[in-house]
Design a protein around this motif. Structure first.
Motif, PDB file in Angstrom:
ATOM      1  N   ASN A 143       0.828  -1.212   0.000  1.00 54.54           N
ATOM      2  CA  ASN A 143       0.000   0.000   0.000  1.00 54.54           C
ATOM      3  C   ASN A 143       0.861   1.260   0.000  1.00 54.54           C
ATOM      4  N   GLN A 144       2.036   1.204   0.623  1.00 51.51           N
ATOM      5  CA  GLN A 144       2.954   2.348   0.591  1.00 51.51           C
ATOM      6  C   GLN A 144       3.481   2.573  -0.826  1.00 51.51           C
ATOM      7  N   GLN A 145       3.781   1.496  -1.517  1.00 47.82           N
ATOM      8  CA  GLN A 145       4.241   1.599  -2.902  1.00 47.82           C
ATOM      9  C   GLN A 145       3.143   2.151  -3.805  1.00 47.82           C
ATOM     10  N   GLU A 146       1.911   1.704  -3.566  1.00 50.21           N
ATOM     11  CA  GLU A 146       0.778   2.168  -4.368  1.00 50.21           C
ATOM     12  C   GLU A 146       0.528   3.671  -4.162  1.00 50.21           C
ATOM     13  N   ILE A 147       0.550   4.117  -2.921  1.00 45.50           N
ATOM     14  CA  ILE A 147       0.347   5.540  -2.638  1.00 45.50           C
ATOM     15  C   ILE A 147       1.454   6.368  -3.280  1.00 45.50           C
ATOM     16  N   ILE A 153     -10.314   6.763  -9.671  1.00 43.94           N
ATOM     17  CA  ILE A 153     -10.460   7.923  -8.788  1.00 43.94           C
ATOM     18  C   ILE A 153     -10.864   7.476  -7.383  1.00 43.94           C
ATOM     19  N   GLU A 154     -11.723   6.476  -7.273  1.00 43.05           N
ATOM     20  CA  GLU A 154     -12.099   5.939  -5.960  1.00 43.05           C
ATOM     21  C   GLU A 154     -10.886   5.327  -5.264  1.00 43.05           C
ATOM     22  N   LYS A 155     -10.072   4.621  -6.025  1.00 41.40           N
ATOM     23  CA  LYS A 155      -8.845   4.030  -5.488  1.00 41.40           C
ATOM     24  C   LYS A 155      -7.929   5.132  -4.950  1.00 41.40           C
ATOM     25  N   LEU A 156      -7.811   6.212  -5.709  1.00 44.07           N
ATOM     26  CA  LEU A 156      -6.997   7.358  -5.311  1.00 44.07           C
ATOM     27  C   LEU A 156      -7.528   7.970  -4.010  1.00 44.07           C
ATOM     28  N   LYS A 157      -8.826   8.209  -3.972  1.00 47.49           N
ATOM     29  CA  LYS A 157      -9.439   8.791  -2.775  1.00 47.49           C
ATOM     30  C   LYS A 157      -9.240   7.903  -1.555  1.00 47.49           C
ATOM     31  N   LEU A 204      -4.280   7.228   4.110  1.00 51.12           N
ATOM     32  CA  LEU A 204      -2.982   7.767   4.509  1.00 51.12           C
ATOM     33  C   LEU A 204      -3.154   8.952   5.449  1.00 51.12           C
ATOM     34  N   PHE A 205      -4.046   9.870   5.095  1.00 50.36           N
ATOM     35  CA  PHE A 205      -4.235  11.055   5.918  1.00 50.36           C
ATOM     36  C   PHE A 205      -4.824  10.706   7.279  1.00 50.36           C
ATOM     37  N   GLU A 206      -5.637   9.661   7.329  1.00 49.05           N
ATOM     38  CA  GLU A 206      -6.152   9.204   8.628  1.00 49.05           C
ATOM     39  C   GLU A 206      -5.010   8.662   9.485  1.00 49.05           C
ATOM     40  N   GLU A 207      -4.091   7.928   8.854  1.00 52.04           N
ATOM     41  CA  GLU A 207      -2.968   7.331   9.585  1.00 52.04           C
ATOM     42  C   GLU A 207      -2.000   8.377  10.119  1.00 52.04           C
ATOM     43  N   ILE A 208      -1.815   9.477   9.392  1.00 48.73           N
ATOM     44  CA  ILE A 208      -0.785  10.437   9.781  1.00 48.73           C
ATOM     45  C   ILE A 208      -1.349  11.683  10.474  1.00 48.73           C
TER      46      ILE A 208
END
Length: 108
Positions: free
Chosen positions: A10-14, A86-90, A96-100
């Motif tokens: 998931n880090q690679q995907e982001i 776009i859903e995948k992006l969101k 990510l933003f929830e995690e950080i």
């Protein structure tokens, strides 16, 4: 082994999605397509302050990441946002933003 492989999938995907968004022209293209009620048939560079070659390169990058789709219709290509991409992006960035999110009771 590549250093990239040391990170979670998931880090690679982001990171890949962030790279696709890393140029203002790509952001402008996504915003333009989002603001258009139908798929765009023809040259998007007519609507943006970019050359055809530049637009074409950015469209290719966005399409390879699955954020837009383009269907050939005669001599033209109809472009629009790819809903699933776009859903995948969101979801990726939302997660990510929830995690950080900083903790309110931490002080540095």
């Amino acid at each position: 082994m590549k250093k990239l492989e040391l990170f979670e999938e998931n880090q690679q995907e982001i990171a890949s999605l962030a790279k696709a968004l890393s140029h203002p022209a790509r952001i402008a293209i996504l915003q333009f397509l989002a603001s258009t009620p139908t798929c765009i048939s023809g040259d998007i560079s007519d609507y943006l302050p970019l050359s055809r070659t530049t637009v074409s390169q950015h469209l290719k990058e966005l399409k390879s990441m699955g954020l837009i789709q383009g269907d050939v219709e005669g001599l033209k290509i109809k472009y629009c946002l790819n809903k699933e991409g776009i859903e995948k992006l969101k979801n990726a960035f939302g997660g990510l933003f929830e995690e950080i999110t900083p903790s309110e009771n931490k002080t540095c």
